[in-house]
Design a protein around this motif. Structure first.
Motif, PDB file in Angstrom:
ATOM      1  N   LYS A  20      27.148  30.999 -21.814  1.00 31.31           N
ATOM      2  CA  LYS A  20      26.260  30.638 -22.746  1.00 31.31           C
ATOM      3  C   LYS A  20      25.171  29.617 -22.134  1.00 31.31           C
ATOM      4  N   SER A  21      25.895  28.724 -21.302  1.00 30.09           N
ATOM      5  CA  SER A  21      24.905  27.813 -20.616  1.00 30.09           C
ATOM      6  C   SER A  21      24.036  28.317 -19.809  1.00 30.09           C
ATOM      7  N   LEU A  22      24.509  29.569 -19.123  1.00 28.39           N
ATOM      8  CA  LEU A  22      23.598  30.482 -18.128  1.00 28.39           C
ATOM      9  C   LEU A  22      22.215  30.702 -18.950  1.00 28.39           C
ATOM     10  N   SER A  23      22.711  31.260 -20.209  1.00 27.14           N
ATOM     11  CA  SER A  23      21.721  32.051 -20.704  1.00 27.14           C
ATOM     12  C   SER A  23      20.741  30.893 -21.353  1.00 27.14           C
ATOM     13  N   SER A  24      21.175  29.752 -21.897  1.00 30.24           N
ATOM     14  CA  SER A  24      20.377  28.461 -22.247  1.00 30.24           C
ATOM     15  C   SER A  24      19.531  28.192 -21.203  1.00 30.24           C
ATOM     16  N   GLN A  25      19.918  28.157 -19.892  1.00 22.70           N
ATOM     17  CA  GLN A  25      19.355  27.698 -18.767  1.00 22.70           C
ATOM     18  C   GLN A  25      18.277  28.917 -18.092  1.00 22.70           C
ATOM     19  N   LYS A  26      18.585  29.983 -18.658  1.00 23.61           N
ATOM     20  CA  LYS A  26      17.598  31.321 -18.257  1.00 23.61           C
ATOM     21  C   LYS A  26      18.027  31.340 -16.868  1.00 23.61           C
ATOM     22  N   SER A  27      19.302  31.310 -16.634  1.00 24.22           N
ATOM     23  CA  SER A  27      19.813  31.501 -15.191  1.00 24.22           C
ATOM     24  C   SER A  27      20.301  33.183 -15.226  1.00 24.22           C
ATOM     25  N   CYS A  28      20.726  33.381 -13.796  1.00 25.02           N
ATOM     26  CA  CYS A  28      21.348  35.011 -13.786  1.00 25.02           C
ATOM     27  C   CYS A  28      22.593  34.667 -13.107  1.00 25.02           C
ATOM     28  N   ILE A  29      23.281  35.650 -13.122  1.00 28.05           N
ATOM     29  CA  ILE A  29      24.593  35.897 -12.219  1.00 28.05           C
ATOM     30  C   ILE A  29      24.467  36.963 -11.122  1.00 28.05           C
TER      31      ILE A  29
END
Length: 457
Positions: A20-29
């Motif tokens: 969820k934090s990755l999503s809010s930061q618009k980051s990728c994995i």
């Protein structure tokens, strides 16, 4: 969300990865995918977890060109096709293919005097580092699983590894995370079977000349059959070892100085230099002496595993304060020189290679035996007694077709540098007039084993 995907999510959380934090930061994995079942299940489950949160999945696959070209290129094409299929299903997947130059792995192995697998790993992680930077990844997921962990722990135990190595594969190392580390291989294959997704098999996994493969195909099934609960016990022991190593190596030095009232532990951190340790070295407990020697060797550029038995010999060579005041002692392993005198201990890399090492012993049964390089396992399936000895110039070993091959050519194929060859033992028959060499036990230094059984290698 399937039960398997829930386990992967839990694994990510154990690695401190919050989707969820990755999503809010618009980051990728990121995910490293080879085409094997482990990495394919990792990719598919990550896609399922990330799609609802609109998290892009960046994939990297590396072609090392160290197996047959048809196989290694086939792996790349499989990963490419899988990623294309996932994209068509609506998943946000992007693939990067890293193609190493043909012969690049072998060249690095020769240059750095390391094995092929070690050279491939170094180049692979170089590619991973560039990939992480280019894609601005918060993390790169690797697909090591519970079975990999157990095999690694058993292998390191059999090789006499120290506490720092008996913790096994870390779940987190920098930006590298392993969310499958608590998931068994059977669960992985079951998940893919249910999804009707195929995977690639690495042909080298069936090559029992590698110690890990022998552990997987021969030892682990026996342990599962005869020793219920062995896996939990091994993992528990690994956690204890990891906790110990973290205290001794991972904590700030000032915290350790406060934790240990004894002056003995304080001098360990105060007197350790880049290449030397002063005379207080001799008053340290053996565990800290060995850690100091390993650290000094690493600082000096050592690129090979130094056997525990050799480090103990260095520690024991000057066993009291009176001795080091009267004489200077030098101990060598390969091109590493350990010098002990009244000033303490100094470790340096030398252009001079250790003089020829000669050893031999008659072995009556299968088991583990001490040699200058550490511990070696003499396998069963051969006719005892046999002679376990150092190799000699001109030695030849039997081949699968009934012929022979020079050991020097075998070592060249394995990219074993000249400085290490003297430490690799061979097993020679005693009951036949020919007294042929039937084993080359390279696993003591991380290479293959060449074992002749029933006229086959």
């Amino acid at each position: 969300m399937s039960e398997f995907e829930e386990q992967v999510l839990k694994g990510l959380q154990s690695c401190s990865i919050n989707l969820k934090s990755l999503s809010s930061q618009k980051s990728c994995i990121g995910a490293a995918v080879s085409g094997g079942a482990d990495s394919v299940s990792l990719l598919v489950s990550l896609c399922a977890l990330c799609k609802p949160l609109s998290i892009p999945v960046k994939v990297i696959t590396v072609n090392h060109y160290i197996r047959q070209e048809s196989e290694t290129c086939g792996d790349v094409e499989y990963v490419r096709t899988l990623c294309q299929s996932l994209c068509k299903e609506g998943y946000d997947v992007e693939l990067t293919v890293c193609e190493l130059e043909k012969g690049q792995v072998g060249s690095l192995a020769d240059k750095k005097e390391i094995g092929i697998e070690a050279a491939a790993r170094e180049l692979r992680y170089d590619a991973f580092e560039k990939f992480i930077e280019e894609k601005k990844l918060k993390c790169l997921c690797l697909a090591h699983n519970k079975n990999d962990q157990l095999e690694t722990l058993v292998m390191r135990f059999l090789q006499g590894a120290g506490t720092e190595s008996r913790g096994g594969i870390p779940q987190v190392r920098g930006k590298y995370v392993r969310p499958l580390l608590d998931i068994e291989r059977a669960q992985i294959e079951q998940y893919l079977t249910q999804k009707k997704i195929s995977w690639r098999n690495d042909s080298t996994n069936n090559d029992t000349s590698y110690l890990r493969n022998r552990i997987r195909s021969e030892l682990v099934p026996l342990l599962n059959e005869r020793f219920a609960g062995w896996d939990k016990a091994v993992l528990t022991g690994a956690q204890k070892a990891m906790d110990d190593a973290e205290v001794l190596e991972g904590c700030p030095f000032d915290m350790l100085r406060e934790s240990f009232a004894s002056r003995t532990y304080q001098v360990f951190f105060e007197n350790l230099r880049d290449d030397s340790f002063d005379e207080s070295f001799y008053s340290l407990p053996r565990a800290l002496k060995i850690r100091a020697l390993l650290q000094l060797a690493n600082n000096a550029g050592c690129d090979m595993r130094i056997p525990y038995v050799f480090l103990c010999d260095v520690c024991d060579s000057v066993d009291c304060a009176d001795n080091y005041n009267r004489r200077k002692v030098e101990k060598r392993f390969a091109n590493m020189c350990f010098i002990l005198d009244e000033n303490g201990v100094t470790v340096k890399k030398s252009d001079e290679v250790q003089n020829e090492i000669v050893f031999s012993a008659i072995i009556e049964k299968s088991g583990f035996y001490e040699i200058p390089a550490g511990q070696v396992f003499v396998p069963d399936g051969i006719e005892f007694p046999v002679l376990l000895r150092s190799w000699r110039s001109g030695d030849e070993v039997q081949t699968a077709d009934g012929g022979t091959k020079k050991l020097s050519d075998v070592f060249s194929d394995w990219h074993v540098p000249a400085s290490k060859r003297q430490y690799i033992p061979v097993v020679q028959e005693l009951k036949t007039p020919e007294q042929k060499i039937i084993c080359i036990l390279g696993s003591c230094l991380g290479y293959k084993d060449w074992i002749v059984k029933n006229e086959k290698v």
